[in-house]
Design an enzyme around this catalytic site. Sequence first.
Site, PDB file in Angstrom:
ATOM      1  N   PHE A  16       0.661  -1.178   0.118  1.00  0.00           N
ATOM      2  CA  PHE A  16       0.095   0.079  -0.252  1.00  0.00           C
ATOM      3  C   PHE A  16       0.915   1.463   0.043  1.00  0.00           C
ATOM      4  CE2 PHE A  16      -2.946   3.001   2.037  1.00  0.00           C
ATOM      5  CZ  PHE A  16      -4.201   2.490   1.416  1.00  0.00           C
ATOM      6  N   ASP A  48       1.472  -5.298   8.107  1.00  0.00           N
ATOM      7  CA  ASP A  48       0.609  -4.506   8.033  1.00  0.00           C
ATOM      8  C   ASP A  48      -0.958  -5.405   7.948  1.00  0.00           C
ATOM      9  OD1 ASP A  48      -1.952  -3.101   6.889  1.00  0.00           O
ATOM     10  OD2 ASP A  48      -0.436  -1.322   6.601  1.00  0.00           O
ATOM     11  N   ARG A  89     -12.053  -4.097  -7.493  1.00  0.00           N
ATOM     12  CA  ARG A  89     -12.212  -4.950  -6.357  1.00  0.00           C
ATOM     13  C   ARG A  89     -13.583  -5.258  -5.949  1.00  0.00           C
ATOM     14  NH1 ARG A  89      -8.019  -2.371  -1.858  1.00  0.00           N
ATOM     15  NH2 ARG A  89      -9.900  -0.918  -1.914  1.00  0.00           N
ATOM     16  N   TYR A 107     -11.441   0.485  10.162  1.00  0.00           N
ATOM     17  CA  TYR A 107     -12.588   0.863   9.463  1.00  0.00           C
ATOM     18  C   TYR A 107     -12.818  -0.002   8.201  1.00  0.00           C
ATOM     19  CZ  TYR A 107      -8.677   3.424   6.963  1.00  0.00           C
ATOM     20  OH  TYR A 107      -7.450   3.723   6.391  1.00  0.00           O
ATOM     21  N   LYS A 108     -11.895  -0.966   7.847  1.00  0.00           N
ATOM     22  CA  LYS A 108     -12.345  -1.768   6.886  1.00  0.00           C
ATOM     23  C   LYS A 108     -13.129  -2.868   7.393  1.00  0.00           C
ATOM     24  CE  LYS A 108      -8.369  -0.007   4.298  1.00  0.00           C
ATOM     25  NZ  LYS A 108      -6.811  -0.318   4.036  1.00  0.00           N
TER      26      LYS A 108
HETATM   27  C1  LIG Z   1      -6.084   0.921   4.123  1.00  0.00           C
HETATM   28  C2  LIG Z   1      -4.691   0.696   4.334  1.00  0.00           C
HETATM   29  C3  LIG Z   1      -3.820   1.476   5.085  1.00  0.00           C
HETATM   30  C4  LIG Z   1      -4.647   2.946   5.448  1.00  0.00           C
HETATM   31  O1  LIG Z   1      -3.740   3.834   6.350  1.00  0.00           O
HETATM   32  P1  LIG Z   1      -4.436   5.063   7.131  1.00  0.00           P
HETATM   33  O2  LIG Z   1      -3.287   5.392   7.869  1.00  0.00           O
HETATM   34  O3  LIG Z   1      -5.442   4.502   7.762  1.00  0.00           O
HETATM   35  O4  LIG Z   1      -4.765   5.792   5.945  1.00  0.00           O
HETATM   36  C5  LIG Z   1      -2.717   1.171   5.319  1.00  0.00           C
HETATM   37  N1  LIG Z   1      -1.982   0.229   4.855  1.00  0.00           N
HETATM   38  C6  LIG Z   1      -2.626  -0.590   4.017  1.00  0.00           C
HETATM   39  C7  LIG Z   1      -1.977  -1.952   3.779  1.00  0.00           C
HETATM   40  C8  LIG Z   1      -4.122  -0.568   3.991  1.00  0.00           C
HETATM   41  O5  LIG Z   1      -5.086  -1.364   3.296  1.00  0.00           O
END
Ligand SMILES: *Cc1c(COP(=O)(O)O)cnc(C)c1O
Length: 404
Positions: free
Chosen positions: A128, A205, A379, A230-231
């Site tokens: 990401f 992560d 997705r 939040y996911k």
């Molecule tokens: C959604 C996501 C994030 C989001 O990071 P935020 O700090 O909440 O914006 C980070 N890493 C991965 C792998 C994600 O899927």
Amino acid sequence: MTLTREDAVSLDAGDPLAAFRHRFVRPSEDVIAYLDGNSLGRPLQSIGKVWASFAADQWAGRLIRGWSEGWMELPQVVGDELAAAALGAAAGQTVIADSTTVNFYKAVRAAINLRPGRRKIVIDRDNFPTNRYVVESLAKDLGLEIVWLTGSEDTGITVADVEGVLDDQVAVVTMSHIAYRSGYLADAEAITSAAHRAGALVVWDLCHSVGSCEIELDRWQVDFAVGCTYKFVGAGPGAPAFAYVNTAHLDRLDQPIWGWLGRQDSFEMEQGYVPAAGIRSMISGTPSVLGILAVREGAAVIAEAGIGAIRGKAQALGEMTIALADDWLAPLGFTLGSPRDSARRGGHVSLVRSDARELCAELTQAGVIPDFRTPDAIRIGLSPLPTSFTEVWDGLDLMRELAR
Ligand SMILES: *Cc1c(COP(=O)(O)O)cnc(C)c1O
């Protein structure tokens, strides 16, 4: 043989988790299918009630006294609840705080601090963006070298890929447990032990795996992990993230954002920073109480449903999605951008065609909400608790109409 809508209806009838759908607030009438729960989960009805009663009784009633009557401990208390429900982690190693980005920075920097003298960080190209940028920033500030891995959509990053770059200069290996584009599920246990054999530490992560598949942080002997809520945890837009630090490292934990609430005896307001004992020192500033209360609701519903059952439904939804994509969408030029093997696939399926961006916009207009990832992937997010088989069937049916 194509799966009919009746087949989807009967899959719902036999779904042991079907009753959980009614725990969520009903979407507005214009939504035919919500297929983006992997980016923003749907709200549980209980969250609004908890927030309203907190505002009336706790916030209004207790005012500033609330901080010393339990609010200040919530990051650790709810961290433990989430750890038990979804992370495979014993108490005392998890806090709810900050964003994933900030926690990731703290965790990677803390891991580097535990491996003085080593100059390399291993990360994958398909990680990401926030993870890549944070690592680039740390490498710039600390004069470290980044070792980039590139995996394929089908196999992602394998243990052999990681082993191929490990040496006595690697301080940290960091990867996403589930890749955000392809949905590839990495072998976290094997990669962790490969890193350990070379004397490196791991930072996982878990943004796309927490609440969608089994995680065993303690058993896998993971060093650090972070992820958002939040996911698949469904705690709402911008809800605070979590950070896990293995007990083995808590004595020497040195994270870079020294704030007053991670200090020993915060309210003595002393000169100089002395870290609080244990996981508390991962905290920097004031916790988001409303956000943490929503995480608590998400963790409770995961615990009640059971992560094994959730994973089972995620796989069944994924199998149905791929079967329909093979029948309906492959003839229209779509290719599968996710692993076919459900054991190596997380809670979403990527479907690839060059006009994905335009098609995604049209689908959203028409009430089917997936998400688009550059350059050419749609997705299909399959959040097991609020999503029915029929909903996915209807969404893909419309996708086939519009894709023609
Ligand atoms: C959604 C996501 C994030 C989001 O990071 P935020 O700090 O909440 O914006 C980070 N890493 C991965 C792998 C994600 O899927």
